[in-house]
Enzyme design. Sequence first.
Site, PDB file in Angstrom:
ATOM      1  N   LYS A  38       0.828  -1.021  -0.123  1.00  0.00           N
ATOM      2  CA  LYS A  38       0.024   0.165   0.188  1.00  0.00           C
ATOM      3  C   LYS A  38       0.954   1.260  -0.019  1.00  0.00           C
ATOM      4  O   LYS A  38       1.963   1.235   0.186  1.00  0.00           O
ATOM      5  CB  LYS A  38      -1.067  -0.044   1.074  1.00  0.00           C
ATOM      6  CG  LYS A  38       0.084   0.059   2.552  1.00  0.00           C
ATOM      7  CD  LYS A  38      -1.181  -0.004   3.780  1.00  0.00           C
ATOM      8  CE  LYS A  38      -0.326   0.014   5.064  1.00  0.00           C
ATOM      9  NZ  LYS A  38      -1.336  -0.100   6.308  1.00  0.00           N
ATOM     10  N   ARG A 136      -9.374   0.151  15.789  1.00  0.00           N
ATOM     11  CA  ARG A 136      -9.365   1.070  14.760  1.00  0.00           C
ATOM     12  C   ARG A 136     -10.467   0.524  13.458  1.00  0.00           C
ATOM     13  O   ARG A 136     -11.419   1.325  13.091  1.00  0.00           O
ATOM     14  CB  ARG A 136      -8.051   0.921  13.752  1.00  0.00           C
ATOM     15  CG  ARG A 136      -7.455   2.025  12.799  1.00  0.00           C
ATOM     16  CD  ARG A 136      -6.061   1.997  12.369  1.00  0.00           C
ATOM     17  NE  ARG A 136      -5.781   0.546  12.002  1.00  0.00           N
ATOM     18  CZ  ARG A 136      -4.539   0.367  11.613  1.00  0.00           C
ATOM     19  NH1 ARG A 136      -3.570   1.278  11.501  1.00  0.00           N
ATOM     20  NH2 ARG A 136      -4.098  -0.754  10.998  1.00  0.00           N
ATOM     21  N   TYR A 264      13.352  31.464   4.341  1.00  0.00           N
ATOM     22  CA  TYR A 264      12.233  32.071   4.796  1.00  0.00           C
ATOM     23  C   TYR A 264      12.141  32.420   6.307  1.00  0.00           C
ATOM     24  O   TYR A 264      12.666  31.628   7.208  1.00  0.00           O
ATOM     25  CB  TYR A 264      10.761  31.325   4.648  1.00  0.00           C
ATOM     26  CG  TYR A 264      10.535  31.119   3.089  1.00  0.00           C
ATOM     27  CD1 TYR A 264      10.363  32.442   2.263  1.00  0.00           C
ATOM     28  CD2 TYR A 264      10.499  29.814   2.415  1.00  0.00           C
ATOM     29  CE1 TYR A 264      10.189  32.197   1.059  1.00  0.00           C
ATOM     30  CE2 TYR A 264       9.778  29.921   1.353  1.00  0.00           C
ATOM     31  CZ  TYR A 264      10.217  31.123   0.326  1.00  0.00           C
ATOM     32  OH  TYR A 264       9.759  30.889  -1.046  1.00  0.00           O
ATOM     33  N   MET A 313       9.602  24.868  -0.271  1.00  0.00           N
ATOM     34  CA  MET A 313       8.711  23.963  -0.955  1.00  0.00           C
ATOM     35  C   MET A 313       9.594  23.033  -1.715  1.00  0.00           C
ATOM     36  O   MET A 313       9.390  21.661  -1.807  1.00  0.00           O
ATOM     37  CB  MET A 313       7.518  24.518  -1.651  1.00  0.00           C
ATOM     38  CG  MET A 313       6.737  23.498  -2.540  1.00  0.00           C
ATOM     39  SD  MET A 313       5.375  24.170  -3.429  1.00  0.00           S
ATOM     40  CE  MET A 313       4.451  25.056  -2.300  1.00  0.00           C
TER      41      MET A 313
END
Length: 369
Positions: A38, A136, A264, A313
Amino acid sequence: MGKVQETVLEIDLDALEHNYWFLRNRLQPTTYFLGVVKAFAYGSDAERIALKLQDLGVDYLAVAYVQEGVALRDAGVTKPILVLHPQSVNFDTLITRCLEPSIYSRHMLTTFLDAAKKHDQRNYPIHLKFNTGLNRLGFLEKDIEYLGEQLKTNKNVRAVSLFSHLAASEDLRELPFTKGQISTFKRIGTVLDSKLGYSPFRHLLNTSGIINYPDAQFQMVRSGIGLYGFGNEAQVDARLRPVASLKTIISQIHQIGPGESVGYNRAFVAAERCTIATLPLGHADGIGRIYGNGSSYVLVHDQKAFIVGNVCMDMIMINVTGIECKEGDEVTIFGKNPTAEAFAARANTISYELLTGISQRVKRRFLDN
């Protein structure tokens, strides 16, 4: 394989083979092995990993969602595929692509029975998921009577397996809890068999369960993270091989003086003159902001270079002061050293999160000798 010239996730299929046999050799010869692929095979490449496991002789594969199973079928995977968390809206596709659903609630069962009848199926394989403590997904013990009523005489579907999921198999401090889960699972199986009139095969163990609770392997085990090189404890990790290595290059090098800042929000301000290298990957590639501001390091010519400032990013900046390097040189984010587990741990997270977060825009390169 030569040096990288861009950001690349190297996927070592020979390491996958090593890990598969390391785990499989811990099992009884008759025990089935399910490989979990998965989330793009834990962030690598689901199709290539699944096909390799199929060639190695895996008995089952598992994905989380139907669309993941469809992609494997399109790639040529013919082994049985268990869908661990199917959604009822996708049941028609699931049936037409010969995928096998985990059925974990009364709603899911009634909905799937309707779908199987609509498609005129006979003995379509389903897997009954029981909740034994993870809380779950899954039926409860009190649902056994209901399941017997629904399935004993039903001709459209057949429960081929009964399974559950251990909550803390890697933590031996939780041994009593895990043994309690195993006992509950055994009890559920005994009662369910009597209600169904037949006996689905069982599977309970995940990777850490294979290592720590071999007596509970039943008829099949499921391994995810172990296949990709991590066993949730250092002694096991030392015998496994990481499948994925994330590498990149230095885009630019620049000098900054005392009081100058990087990135930043001026998150890094130099106390002295230093050399900064910029790398072409960032949080859009899966290296999140949690790894910035000196929490994690990468390797440049086998020397540690810490990430400085906020992760951007598409870029991160590293401190290469004192390291002989130039633009275009290769940089290792994680692989054999540091491993994904070690890299993740510096930011108080786990290898699962790091690996599955590697963006699909990162180029994959396969090593298979």
